[in-house]
Design a protein around this motif. Structure first.
Motif, PDB file in Angstrom:
ATOM      1  N   ALA A  47      36.958  50.257  47.730  1.00  7.46           N
ATOM      2  CA  ALA A  47      37.670  48.978  47.096  1.00  7.46           C
ATOM      3  C   ALA A  47      36.557  48.945  45.400  1.00  7.46           C
ATOM      4  O   ALA A  47      35.430  48.633  45.513  1.00  7.46           O
ATOM      5  N   VAL A  48      37.113  49.055  44.546  1.00  9.64           N
ATOM      6  CA  VAL A  48      36.610  48.656  43.160  1.00  9.64           C
ATOM      7  C   VAL A  48      36.918  46.654  43.616  1.00  9.64           C
ATOM      8  O   VAL A  48      37.492  45.919  44.127  1.00  9.64           O
ATOM      9  N   PRO A  49      35.763  45.583  44.017  1.00 10.43           N
ATOM     10  CA  PRO A  49      36.129  44.569  44.047  1.00 10.43           C
ATOM     11  C   PRO A  49      37.039  43.760  43.324  1.00 10.43           C
ATOM     12  O   PRO A  49      36.481  44.060  41.935  1.00 10.43           O
ATOM     13  N   ALA A  67      29.962  41.319  46.295  1.00 12.92           N
ATOM     14  CA  ALA A  67      29.606  42.375  45.222  1.00 12.92           C
ATOM     15  C   ALA A  67      30.487  41.912  43.436  1.00 12.92           C
ATOM     16  O   ALA A  67      29.376  42.493  43.065  1.00 12.92           O
ATOM     17  N   LEU A  68      31.228  40.647  43.345  1.00 16.80           N
ATOM     18  CA  LEU A  68      31.513  40.709  42.348  1.00 16.80           C
ATOM     19  C   LEU A  68      30.430  39.838  41.593  1.00 16.80           C
ATOM     20  O   LEU A  68      30.026  39.486  40.208  1.00 16.80           O
ATOM     21  N   ALA A  69      30.353  38.931  42.347  1.00 17.84           N
ATOM     22  CA  ALA A  69      29.182  38.049  41.747  1.00 17.84           C
ATOM     23  C   ALA A  69      27.619  38.938  41.419  1.00 17.84           C
ATOM     24  O   ALA A  69      26.785  39.025  40.290  1.00 17.84           O
ATOM     25  N   ALA A  70      27.616  40.244  41.973  1.00 15.94           N
ATOM     26  CA  ALA A  70      26.619  41.424  42.015  1.00 15.94           C
ATOM     27  C   ALA A  70      26.322  42.138  40.961  1.00 15.94           C
ATOM     28  O   ALA A  70      25.822  43.012  40.129  1.00 15.94           O
ATOM     29  N   GLY A  71      28.004  41.802  40.357  1.00 16.51           N
ATOM     30  CA  GLY A  71      28.028  42.356  38.830  1.00 16.51           C
ATOM     31  C   GLY A  71      28.521  43.659  38.866  1.00 16.51           C
ATOM     32  O   GLY A  71      28.648  44.377  37.909  1.00 16.51           O
ATOM     33  N   ALA A  72      29.619  43.942  39.960  1.00  9.76           N
ATOM     34  CA  ALA A  72      29.962  45.759  40.135  1.00  9.76           C
ATOM     35  C   ALA A  72      31.209  45.643  39.668  1.00  9.76           C
ATOM     36  O   ALA A  72      32.051  44.540  39.381  1.00  9.76           O
ATOM     37  N   THR A  73      31.573  46.226  38.417  1.00 12.79           N
ATOM     38  CA  THR A  73      32.778  46.182  37.265  1.00 12.79           C
ATOM     39  C   THR A  73      33.066  47.982  37.594  1.00 12.79           C
ATOM     40  O   THR A  73      32.719  49.105  39.208  1.00 12.79           O
ATOM     41  N   PHE A  74      34.665  47.870  37.537  1.00 11.63           N
ATOM     42  CA  PHE A  74      34.849  49.118  37.357  1.00 11.63           C
ATOM     43  C   PHE A  74      34.479  50.315  36.369  1.00 11.63           C
ATOM     44  O   PHE A  74      34.271  51.424  37.599  1.00 11.63           O
ATOM     45  N   ARG A  75      33.764  50.467  35.981  1.00 15.00           N
ATOM     46  CA  ARG A  75      32.997  51.889  34.702  1.00 15.00           C
ATOM     47  C   ARG A  75      31.315  51.071  36.154  1.00 15.00           C
ATOM     48  O   ARG A  75      31.059  53.022  36.228  1.00 15.00           O
ATOM     49  N   GLY A  76      30.956  50.426  36.641  1.00 14.60           N
ATOM     50  CA  GLY A  76      29.563  51.113  37.210  1.00 14.60           C
ATOM     51  C   GLY A  76      30.157  51.331  38.601  1.00 14.60           C
ATOM     52  O   GLY A  76      29.799  52.719  38.570  1.00 14.60           O
ATOM     53  N   VAL A  77      30.865  50.995  39.462  1.00 16.03           N
ATOM     54  CA  VAL A  77      31.483  52.156  40.594  1.00 16.03           C
ATOM     55  C   VAL A  77      32.016  53.216  40.261  1.00 16.03           C
ATOM     56  O   VAL A  77      31.771  54.231  41.279  1.00 16.03           O
ATOM     57  N   HIS A 101      43.400  43.561  38.506  1.00 13.62           N
ATOM     58  CA  HIS A 101      42.403  43.415  37.988  1.00 13.62           C
ATOM     59  C   HIS A 101      41.178  44.292  37.356  1.00 13.62           C
ATOM     60  O   HIS A 101      40.671  43.816  36.361  1.00 13.62           O
ATOM     61  N   THR A 102      42.177  45.399  37.939  1.00 11.79           N
ATOM     62  CA  THR A 102      41.215  46.417  37.116  1.00 11.79           C
ATOM     63  C   THR A 102      42.103  47.279  36.437  1.00 11.79           C
ATOM     64  O   THR A 102      41.832  47.983  35.570  1.00 11.79           O
TER      65      THR A 102
END
Length: 281
Positions: A47-49, A67-77, A101-102
């Motif tokens: 899942a993209v968070p 995951a969001l707090a750690a900076g996970a993004t769609f492009r990063g995933v 969201h995405t």
């Protein structure tokens, strides 16, 4: 087009494991996917968070928050998937993305192409408004990207038929209505009836999720007719436990997968992998 769950051993149900990308951190994804591949897990539902999911319980929502707090993004995933995909032999990756969201601000064709080009083997697009579904599903089809569809054991005939008709990766059949991680027992007669319908009408395999925590749970849905089981909150909880206790999350999840694949005893006391004849529906 990749076939989901086609490489499972004869007589053993397929297994999909859900995780939020970024929990554990994305830099562990190479080791994590390699372990799942070696452990004969068929699918990583990644899942993209996104925040505030109405269908997820506290365990999955907390994971998405980390995951969001750690900076996970769609492009990063997508970049992380692209880096690990070439090395996988068995494991398929189905990306779960929330429309609001995405995907909301991206043209459907561009979104589908980005997911495909990253090497994702399938897409489950969550929360698409009904008026936009046709455009997104057509974009996914044109991109040659297998589609995961969803329906519930309590869904009406039209919703079940639509899920069967549109699925090209697999149908995700939700065993009971409510949030993930809840303990409500599914109506096994109803679940079995919907599985029978889907197996006779869908060209894609059918995977059952919600409430799958143990090897016996996996065996039960297999006996009802599922091609595979989807394990979500129980695995995410093991990741959280590893974080709290300072353990290696990859090894913690390896142990959990091993437990899920443990032989289930029959009523004669003999182990029979993937089949549960002790607790009949």
């Amino acid at each position: 087009m990749p076939e989901f769950f086609a490489r499972r051993r004869p007589g053993r149900p397929g297994l999909a494991v859900f995780l939020n990308a970024g929990d554990p951190p994305l830099d562990t994804l190479p080791d994590l996917t390699a372990m799942l591949d070696e452990s004969e897990v068929d699918c990583l539902e990644l899942a993209v968070p996104f925040p505030g999911s109405a269908t997820d319980g506290p365990v999955v929502r907390a994971s998405a928050g980390r995951a969001l707090a750690a900076g996970a993004t769609f492009r990063g995933v997508l970049d992380a998937v692209a880096s690990v995909r070439p090395g996988l032999r068995r494991l398929r990756i189905a990306l779960l993305a929330d429309w609001s969201h995405t995907a909301r601000d991206t043209a459907p064709a561009d979104f589908a192409a980005a997911v495909r080009d990253a090497g994702c083997d399938g897409l489950l697009l969550h929360g698409v408004p009904p008026r936009l579904r046709a455009a997104h599903y057509e974009a996914v089809r044109r991109a040659g990207l297998p589609l995961v569809t969803t329906c519930y054991a309590v869904s009406g005939p039209d919703a079940v038929a639509e899920a069967a008709d549109l699925a090209s990766a697999y149908v995700y059949l939700v065993a009971h209505y409510g949030r993930s991680g809840t303990t409500a027992a599914p109506n096994r007669d109803r679940l079995g009836a919907v599985l029978t319908t889907l197996r006779s009408t869908a060209s894609a395999p059918v995977a059952v999720g919600f409430g799958i925590r143990t090897a016996r749970d996996v065996a039960r849905v297999a006996r009802l007719g599922a091609d595979a089981a989807v394990v979500g909150s129980a695995g995410v909880a093991r990741i959280e436990e590893a974080r709290v206790l300072g353990r290696d999350p990859v090894e913690e999840l390896r142990s959990f997968v091993r437990d899920l694949r443990a032989p289930v005893r029959t009523d004669t006391g003999q182990p029979e992998e993937g089949i549960d004849t002790h607790d009949r529906p």
